[in-house]
Design a protein around this motif. Structure first.
Motif, PDB file in Angstrom:
ATOM      1  N   SER A  12       8.218   8.660  -7.822  1.00 41.50           N
ATOM      2  CA  SER A  12       7.783   9.463  -6.686  1.00 41.50           C
ATOM      3  C   SER A  12       6.761   8.706  -5.830  1.00 41.50           C
ATOM      4  O   SER A  12       6.801   8.770  -4.603  1.00 41.50           O
ATOM      5  N   ILE A  13       5.868   7.955  -6.470  1.00 42.84           N
ATOM      6  CA  ILE A  13       4.862   7.169  -5.745  1.00 42.84           C
ATOM      7  C   ILE A  13       5.538   6.086  -4.919  1.00 42.84           C
ATOM      8  O   ILE A  13       5.180   5.850  -3.771  1.00 42.84           O
ATOM      9  N   ARG A  14       6.538   5.424  -5.495  1.00 41.98           N
ATOM     10  CA  ARG A  14       7.249   4.366  -4.761  1.00 41.98           C
ATOM     11  C   ARG A  14       7.962   4.916  -3.534  1.00 41.98           C
ATOM     12  O   ARG A  14       8.200   4.210  -2.571  1.00 41.98           O
ATOM     13  N   ARG A  15       8.314   6.189  -3.565  1.00 42.83           N
ATOM     14  CA  ARG A  15       8.918   6.839  -2.400  1.00 42.83           C
ATOM     15  C   ARG A  15       7.871   7.181  -1.332  1.00 42.83           C
ATOM     16  O   ARG A  15       8.218   7.570  -0.233  1.00 42.83           O
ATOM     17  N   GLY A  16       6.598   7.104  -1.698  1.00 39.49           N
ATOM     18  CA  GLY A  16       5.525   7.418  -0.748  1.00 39.49           C
ATOM     19  C   GLY A  16       5.071   8.861  -0.815  1.00 39.49           C
ATOM     20  O   GLY A  16       4.564   9.397   0.161  1.00 39.49           O
ATOM     21  N   SER A  17       5.224   9.505  -1.949  1.00 46.17           N
ATOM     22  CA  SER A  17       4.880  10.917  -2.093  1.00 46.17           C
ATOM     23  C   SER A  17       3.563  11.137  -2.820  1.00 46.17           C
ATOM     24  O   SER A  17       3.409  12.096  -3.562  1.00 46.17           O
ATOM     25  N   ALA A  18       2.599  10.253  -2.617  1.00 50.36           N
ATOM     26  CA  ALA A  18       1.290  10.405  -3.272  1.00 50.36           C
ATOM     27  C   ALA A  18       0.237  10.729  -2.213  1.00 50.36           C
ATOM     28  O   ALA A  18       0.334  10.287  -1.076  1.00 50.36           O
ATOM     29  N   ASN A  19      -0.764  11.504  -2.608  1.00 51.84           N
ATOM     30  CA  ASN A  19      -1.831  11.883  -1.698  1.00 51.84           C
ATOM     31  C   ASN A  19      -3.171  11.782  -2.427  1.00 51.84           C
ATOM     32  O   ASN A  19      -3.367  12.416  -3.457  1.00 51.84           O
ATOM     33  N   LEU A  20      -4.094  11.000  -1.876  1.00 51.47           N
ATOM     34  CA  LEU A  20      -5.405  10.801  -2.498  1.00 51.47           C
ATOM     35  C   LEU A  20      -6.481  11.721  -1.930  1.00 51.47           C
ATOM     36  O   LEU A  20      -7.632  11.648  -2.338  1.00 51.47           O
ATOM     37  N   LYS A  21      -6.122  12.564  -0.983  1.00 50.76           N
ATOM     38  CA  LYS A  21      -7.099  13.440  -0.345  1.00 50.76           C
ATOM     39  C   LYS A  21      -7.751  14.364  -1.381  1.00 50.76           C
ATOM     40  O   LYS A  21      -7.066  14.928  -2.228  1.00 50.76           O
ATOM     41  N   ASP A  22      -9.049  14.489  -1.327  1.00 49.99           N
ATOM     42  CA  ASP A  22      -9.851  15.356  -2.215  1.00 49.99           C
ATOM     43  C   ASP A  22      -9.800  14.945  -3.685  1.00 49.99           C
ATOM     44  O   ASP A  22     -10.142  15.728  -4.559  1.00 49.99           O
ATOM     45  N   SER A  23      -9.367  13.739  -3.981  1.00 45.58           N
ATOM     46  CA  SER A  23      -9.347  13.306  -5.379  1.00 45.58           C
ATOM     47  C   SER A  23     -10.610  12.523  -5.706  1.00 45.58           C
ATOM     48  O   SER A  23     -11.295  12.016  -4.814  1.00 45.58           O
ATOM     49  N   TYR A  24     -10.921  12.449  -6.982  1.00 42.65           N
ATOM     50  CA  TYR A  24     -12.118  11.764  -7.460  1.00 42.65           C
ATOM     51  C   TYR A  24     -11.890  11.305  -8.893  1.00 42.65           C
ATOM     52  O   TYR A  24     -10.962  11.771  -9.557  1.00 42.65           O
ATOM     53  N   ALA A  25     -12.727  10.377  -9.328  1.00 39.14           N
ATOM     54  CA  ALA A  25     -12.638   9.897 -10.710  1.00 39.14           C
ATOM     55  C   ALA A  25     -13.843  10.405 -11.486  1.00 39.14           C
ATOM     56  O   ALA A  25     -14.930  10.555 -10.928  1.00 39.14           O
ATOM     57  N   GLN A  26     -13.641  10.639 -12.763  1.00 38.13           N
ATOM     58  CA  GLN A  26     -14.690  11.206 -13.601  1.00 38.13           C
ATOM     59  C   GLN A  26     -14.696  10.507 -14.954  1.00 38.13           C
ATOM     60  O   GLN A  26     -13.641  10.321 -15.567  1.00 38.13           O
ATOM     61  N   VAL A  27     -15.887  10.134 -15.408  1.00 40.31           N
ATOM     62  CA  VAL A  27     -16.040   9.487 -16.706  1.00 40.31           C
ATOM     63  C   VAL A  27     -16.350  10.567 -17.737  1.00 40.31           C
ATOM     64  O   VAL A  27     -17.266  11.373 -17.548  1.00 40.31           O
ATOM     65  N   SER A  28     -15.562  10.575 -18.841  1.00 48.68           N
ATOM     66  CA  SER A  28     -15.840  11.518 -19.915  1.00 48.68           C
ATOM     67  C   SER A  28     -15.425  10.904 -21.250  1.00 48.68           C
ATOM     68  O   SER A  28     -14.320  10.370 -21.371  1.00 48.68           O
ATOM     69  N   LYS A  29     -16.328  10.933 -22.206  1.00 52.53           N
ATOM     70  CA  LYS A  29     -16.090  10.440 -23.565  1.00 52.53           C
ATOM     71  C   LYS A  29     -15.617   8.990 -23.591  1.00 52.53           C
ATOM     72  O   LYS A  29     -14.695   8.628 -24.317  1.00 52.53           O
ATOM     73  N   GLY A  30     -16.223   8.150 -22.775  1.00 53.37           N
ATOM     74  CA  GLY A  30     -15.894   6.731 -22.774  1.00 53.37           C
ATOM     75  C   GLY A  30     -14.585   6.381 -22.092  1.00 53.37           C
ATOM     76  O   GLY A  30     -14.125   5.247 -22.184  1.00 53.37           O
ATOM     77  N   GLU A  31     -13.977   7.343 -21.411  1.00 57.36           N
ATOM     78  CA  GLU A  31     -12.738   7.104 -20.668  1.00 57.36           C
ATOM     79  C   GLU A  31     -12.938   7.600 -19.242  1.00 57.36           C
ATOM     80  O   GLU A  31     -13.811   8.412 -18.966  1.00 57.36           O
ATOM     81  N   THR A  75       0.851  -1.191   0.000  1.00 60.46           N
ATOM     82  CA  THR A  75       0.000   0.000   0.000  1.00 60.46           C
ATOM     83  C   THR A  75       0.886   1.239   0.000  1.00 60.46           C
ATOM     84  O   THR A  75       1.745   1.404   0.854  1.00 60.46           O
ATOM     85  N   LEU A  76       0.661   2.127  -0.968  1.00 62.00           N
ATOM     86  CA  LEU A  76       1.475   3.320  -1.110  1.00 62.00           C
ATOM     87  C   LEU A  76       0.773   4.558  -0.571  1.00 62.00           C
ATOM     88  O   LEU A  76       1.416   5.455  -0.054  1.00 62.00           O
ATOM     89  N   ALA A  77      -0.553   4.618  -0.719  1.00 68.54           N
ATOM     90  CA  ALA A  77      -1.331   5.741  -0.204  1.00 68.54           C
ATOM     91  C   ALA A  77      -2.744   5.251   0.076  1.00 68.54           C
ATOM     92  O   ALA A  77      -3.239   4.345  -0.586  1.00 68.54           O
ATOM     93  N   GLU A  78      -3.370   5.870   1.073  1.00 67.23           N
ATOM     94  CA  GLU A  78      -4.717   5.463   1.450  1.00 67.23           C
ATOM     95  C   GLU A  78      -5.553   6.703   1.721  1.00 67.23           C
ATOM     96  O   GLU A  78      -5.059   7.679   2.280  1.00 67.23           O
ATOM     97  N   ASN A  79      -6.808   6.656   1.334  1.00 68.72           N
ATOM     98  CA  ASN A  79      -7.731   7.768   1.545  1.00 68.72           C
ATOM     99  C   ASN A  79      -8.673   7.378   2.681  1.00 68.72           C
ATOM    100  O   ASN A  79      -9.776   6.897   2.454  1.00 68.72           O
ATOM    101  N   ARG A  80      -8.228   7.570   3.928  1.00 70.79           N
ATOM    102  CA  ARG A  80      -9.042   7.158   5.078  1.00 70.79           C
ATOM    103  C   ARG A  80     -10.233   8.086   5.282  1.00 70.79           C
ATOM    104  O   ARG A  80     -11.249   7.690   5.819  1.00 70.79           O
ATOM    105  N   LYS A  81     -10.113   9.325   4.861  1.00 68.28           N
ATOM    106  CA  LYS A  81     -11.212  10.278   5.021  1.00 68.28           C
ATOM    107  C   LYS A  81     -12.411   9.907   4.155  1.00 68.28           C
ATOM    108  O   LYS A  81     -13.544  10.223   4.495  1.00 68.28           O
ATOM    109  N   ALA A  82     -12.175   9.200   3.069  1.00 67.21           N
ATOM    110  CA  ALA A  82     -13.268   8.799   2.177  1.00 67.21           C
ATOM    111  C   ALA A  82     -14.252   7.898   2.907  1.00 67.21           C
ATOM    112  O   ALA A  82     -15.464   8.013   2.711  1.00 67.21           O
ATOM    113  N   ARG A  83     -13.760   7.002   3.746  1.00 62.32           N
ATOM    114  CA  ARG A  83     -14.654   6.105   4.492  1.00 62.32           C
ATOM    115  C   ARG A  83     -15.459   6.863   5.526  1.00 62.32           C
ATOM    116  O   ARG A  83     -16.519   6.428   5.936  1.00 62.32           O
ATOM    117  N   HIS A  84     -14.947   8.012   5.963  1.00 60.27           N
ATOM    118  CA  HIS A  84     -15.675   8.846   6.917  1.00 60.27           C
ATOM    119  C   HIS A  84     -16.744   9.690   6.219  1.00 60.27           C
ATOM    120  O   HIS A  84     -17.839   9.865   6.736  1.00 60.27           O
TER     121      HIS A  84
END
Length: 156
Positions: A41-60, A11-20
């Motif tokens: 950079s991610i392998r070093r542990g420099s990723a943050n999922l806070k306030d991120s979201y996924a969006q579907v647009s044009k079939g992607e 596990t490199l990053a976790e969004n614990r606030k999402a479950r809240h």
């Protein structure tokens, strides 16, 4: 002093606030298209999922607002920290997620970023936002459970 929560291996990053903030109804694993300096950079542990979201647009499907710190040794080939990143899913899965998010109150939230067989994966959750009173109720239940566990530990 409270103990730091241990992450599972890989596990490199976790969004614990999402479950809240959300009720997670369904989860799906997706690959993520990254540049060379991003994965370093991610392998070093420099990723943050806070306030991120996924969006579907044009079939992607794209992951928005995920922060990956610039790689120090990346010089001119470095990446933009908050660029949108394409998620790798089958077309059927993308259409299914798109249908779910068209319903009012649903969104796609990244829950965890991890390595699987050397590839970077993201665990997405189809989520419905919690109301304020739901959040308070969850906190009360958590406090009661903690008190019960503390009492049980003291007894035995």
């Amino acid at each position: 002093m409270p103990k730091k929560k241990k992450k599972s291996p890989g596990t490199l990053a976790e969004n614990r606030k999402a479950r809240h903030d959300f009720n997670i109804e369904d989860t799906i694993e997706a690959g993520i298209a990254l540049k060379g300096t991003e994965i370093k950079s991610i392998r070093r542990g420099s990723a943050n999922l806070k306030d991120s979201y996924a969006q579907v647009s044009k079939g992607e499907i794209f992951l928005q607002n995920m922060h990956i710190a610039p790689y120090e040794e990346g010089n001119q080939f470095n990446h933009d920290p908050r660029r949108s990143r394409k998620l790798l899913l089958h077309k059927k899965e993308i259409l299914k997620l798109g249908d779910r998010t068209r319903e009012i109150g649903y969104s796609i939230v990244p829950l965890k970023l991890y390595l699987k067989h050397g590839n970077c994966k993201v665990l997405l959750g189809v989520a419905r936002g919690k109301k304020k009173y739901d959040k308070r109720q969850a906190l009360k239940e958590k406090a009661v459970k903690r008190d019960v566990d503390r009492e049980m530990k003291a007894r035995y």
